[in-house]
Each structure stands twice: as C-alpha cells, then as structure tokens.
Design a protein around this motif. Sequence first.
Motif, PDB file in Angstrom:
ATOM      1  N   SER A 184       6.092 -21.057   1.231  1.00 39.63           N
ATOM      2  CA  SER A 184       7.475 -21.518   1.094  1.00 39.63           C
ATOM      3  C   SER A 184       8.358 -20.475   0.420  1.00 39.63           C
ATOM      4  N   THR A 185       7.803 -19.718  -0.530  1.00 39.20           N
ATOM      5  CA  THR A 185       8.595 -18.661  -1.162  1.00 39.20           C
ATOM      6  C   THR A 185       8.971 -17.599  -0.142  1.00 39.20           C
ATOM      7  N   SER A 186       8.023 -17.204   0.695  1.00 35.90           N
ATOM      8  CA  SER A 186       8.313 -16.207   1.734  1.00 35.90           C
ATOM      9  C   SER A 186       9.410 -16.690   2.665  1.00 35.90           C
ATOM     10  N   PRO A 221       9.212 -11.744   8.320  1.00 35.21           N
ATOM     11  CA  PRO A 221       9.220 -10.310   8.000  1.00 35.21           C
ATOM     12  C   PRO A 221       9.484 -10.019   6.525  1.00 35.21           C
ATOM     13  N   VAL A 222       8.540 -10.422   5.696  1.00 39.38           N
ATOM     14  CA  VAL A 222       8.620 -10.182   4.256  1.00 39.38           C
ATOM     15  C   VAL A 222       7.400  -9.382   3.829  1.00 39.38           C
ATOM     16  N   LEU A 223       7.596  -8.405   2.938  1.00 39.05           N
ATOM     17  CA  LEU A 223       6.471  -7.699   2.330  1.00 39.05           C
ATOM     18  C   LEU A 223       5.923  -8.556   1.198  1.00 39.05           C
ATOM     19  N   VAL A 224       4.645  -8.898   1.262  1.00 40.52           N
ATOM     20  CA  VAL A 224       3.991  -9.677   0.215  1.00 40.52           C
ATOM     21  C   VAL A 224       3.044  -8.750  -0.544  1.00 40.52           C
ATOM     22  N   VAL A 225       3.306  -8.595  -1.840  1.00 42.18           N
ATOM     23  CA  VAL A 225       2.453  -7.782  -2.707  1.00 42.18           C
ATOM     24  C   VAL A 225       1.576  -8.719  -3.516  1.00 42.18           C
ATOM     25  N   CYS A 226       0.258  -8.570  -3.389  1.00 44.11           N
ATOM     26  CA  CYS A 226      -0.660  -9.482  -4.059  1.00 44.11           C
ATOM     27  C   CYS A 226      -1.944  -8.746  -4.412  1.00 44.11           C
TER      28      CYS A 226
END
Length: 301
Positions: free
Chosen positions: A108-110, A150-155
């Motif tokens: 949901s955040t993305s 199209p979001v970069l997710v850093v984890c």
Amino acid sequence: MSTPSITEEVRTALAENRPVVALESTILSHGLPPGRNREVAARLERVVRDAGAVPATVAVLGGVAKVGLTDAELDHVCDPANALVKLSRRDLGAAFALGLDGATTVASTSALAHAAGVGVFATGGLGGVHRGARETWDVSADLDVLATTPVLVVCSGVKSILDIGATLELLETRSVPVLGFGTSSFPAFYRRSSGFDVPWRVETAAQAAAVVAAHRGSVPGTSGVLLANPIPVEFEMDLDLHDRLLAEGLAATRDVHGKDVTPALLEHFHTASGGVSIDANEALVLSNALLASQVAVELCG
C-alpha cells in the motif's frame, strides 16, 4: 486511484524536482514497541533529511491517505492506544470508505507513494512467498504491487521466515529487477546472506540510480526495482541464535494463517532474542532509509 493528501513540504519538493523518500507506517505501529517506535520514526525522517531528501511517511488517517505526516500525526500512528489497522493495497478502499486509521505495508505504501508522484521508498523487508505456499497459496501482495508499480523499493531482502528461493523466482517471473548493494548474495533481513544470488550487483548509489533511470526510461512495462541492502555487519544476528528462533517460531505458529503469520513470528523473535532482533530491525531500516535517500538524490541530480 485519486491523489493522496500530500504535505506542503513534500508537494513543494516534488514540484521542484527535489528528492523525496517514502517511508511506511506499519513498522511504526506493528513492528516496534511503544516509545521505541516514535524514536525510530523521528530518526528515520532525520536520516532522510540529513542525506538531502524529504521524508514522506505514509499512512491512512480518518479514511484519508496521507503522504507525509506532521509530528502530531506521527504521534498518533505510534500510539498503541489508537490500534491502527494494517492495510495492504486491497484494504485501502475499505479504509477510505469507513473512515479508518491504518498503517501501510510495502504494497500500500508503494501504491500511495506512486499515486503522489514519489518514486523511491525505503522499508525494512519485502514480503514474499510463505513456506508451504504450495498448499496455502500464501504469497504477499508486495510482489504483485512491485511488479506493476514503478517505484524503487530499498529493503534488506526478505525475512528468513519466508521461502526466499521461491520469492526470488516469482520476482524473476514478474520481471522485477533485483539489485544487490555491495553484495552478490540476496540478504535475509536479520542475516546479511540468504545463500541465494542476486542477478545484479551495484557498488554505489549512483550506479543504482543509473539502473533505475534506465529501467524506467528504456524498458517497456511498469515494474518497480528492488534494491537489496544487507543489514549493517555489526547488527547482523548471530547465526545460531537466528536459526534457533526461526525453528521455535515456525513450530509455535504452525496453526497461524494468512496475514497473522509474519507478525506472530516477528513477535517471537522480539521476545525470545532479548531485544537483539529489535536493535537489528532498527539498524537495517535506518540503513535502508539512508541508501534510498542517496539514490533519490542521484536520480534528481
């Protein structure tokens, strides 16, 4: 999806093409103990600012999607008395219609970050394919959202309580690029290596930003990018402790199903590790926020 409510600071930064980093609220309301969660919320936003970006913590309050929270709203999210509902993307419509307060997951955040125009998101760990998914079909919505947003997710990879091999296979099937930051091994949240390789390795934030820009600008489709950043070495959980806690947690949660599995397992890690897992959780999410901010700065540069 309609545009979320965006704070003036975030709105101005986006209009001026300055770097913005989205942060989730589930780690604050569900992942850390009261008191500690508010301290971490402040530290996360400070880390992002110090790196030259603008923080945009995401939540749903009173049925309204918020991208960027005030200090009072962060207090509200972190107060256990308010018992925020955990919201994946599928739950957003119900939360909007019913006027609920909710904490947002990776999925949901993305989605909300993208709707607001924010393209970089820092979190702790990505959801994935659960053990036994051949029978339960328990696969996190995070994966499908990442494949279509199209979001970069850093984890820091995915938690070792999941089926990491199957998760990586599904990311490949859904054409999601997976980058290892300074590593050729996919991280496993509390542990720096899962034993599985990453398809691509980058050494700097500038290299990561170049891959993201090329993916967005030249590759057909709408998938995001996953940047896997191992937990700082000094906070990596001891292997024997980790494996014992994992075995105990899996045995204790054998009859737990669905979205309750991960919180139950993490609670076991927190209570049985003497606080080691909480320190690790805090360290890795702060490290991811810093890296996400550095990449966001490069993308805007």
